[in-house]
Design a protein around this motif. Structure first.
Motif, PDB file in Angstrom:
ATOM      1  N   ILE A 126       1.453   6.699  -6.774  1.00 43.21           N
ATOM      2  CA  ILE A 126       0.425   7.937  -6.883  1.00 43.21           C
ATOM      3  C   ILE A 126       1.711   9.916  -6.863  1.00 43.21           C
ATOM      4  N   TYR A 127       2.249   9.607  -6.032  1.00 42.31           N
ATOM      5  CA  TYR A 127       2.892  10.612  -6.137  1.00 42.31           C
ATOM      6  C   TYR A 127       4.389  11.099  -7.027  1.00 42.31           C
ATOM      7  N   GLY A 185       0.746  -1.098  -0.150  1.00 37.82           N
ATOM      8  CA  GLY A 185       0.102   0.175  -0.286  1.00 37.82           C
ATOM      9  C   GLY A 185       0.924   1.204  -0.221  1.00 37.82           C
ATOM     10  N   LEU A 186       1.882   1.318   0.869  1.00 36.98           N
ATOM     11  CA  LEU A 186       3.178   2.206   1.120  1.00 36.98           C
ATOM     12  C   LEU A 186       3.487   2.468  -0.744  1.00 36.98           C
ATOM     13  N   LEU A 230       1.209   4.507  -2.710  1.00 38.04           N
ATOM     14  CA  LEU A 230       1.048   6.039  -2.547  1.00 38.04           C
ATOM     15  C   LEU A 230       2.200   6.354  -3.045  1.00 38.04           C
ATOM     16  N   TYR A 231       3.570   6.247  -2.901  1.00 41.43           N
ATOM     17  CA  TYR A 231       4.274   6.347  -3.336  1.00 41.43           C
ATOM     18  C   TYR A 231       4.157   6.600  -4.854  1.00 41.43           C
TER      19      TYR A 231
END
Length: 96
Positions: free
Chosen positions: A84-85, A77-78, A81-82
């Motif tokens: 997406i960033y 999940g992290l 998110l990374y």
């Protein structure tokens, strides 16, 4: 007697590559980007197995509901998110 022509493209040596990195010309993807991509692929394949065959490979390896299984899910999940960033950063850089 035939003569050999000098190569037209010179190979860059390691010090030249390091100099290029210091000058700001870096590769398109960092090690973190590759790690995030690998984790997303692993997570995507796991979800494909869950959807197609109702088999959760991560839970099979580490045990259903175990702390290790939950840790793997959090790390994937992290990584998402990374990514997406990183995608947002790349999109804003193209606009400027």
């Amino acid at each position: 007697m035939a003569t050999m022509n000098a190569p037209t493209m010179d190979r860059r040596t390691s010090p030249e590559r390091r100099l290029a990195l210091r000058e700001g010309r870096r590769s398109a993807m960092s090690a973190m980007d590759y790690l995030a991509m690998a984790l997303l692929i692993i997570g995507g394949l796991n979800w494909a197995m869950v959807g197609l065959f109702d088999v959760d490979i991560v839970a099979t390896i580490f045990g259903p509901g175990s702390p290790a299984t939950r840790l793997v899910y959090v790390v994937v999940g992290l990584a998402a998110l990374y990514s997406i960033y990183t995608t947002a950063k790349m999109a804003s850089a193209k606009r400027h």
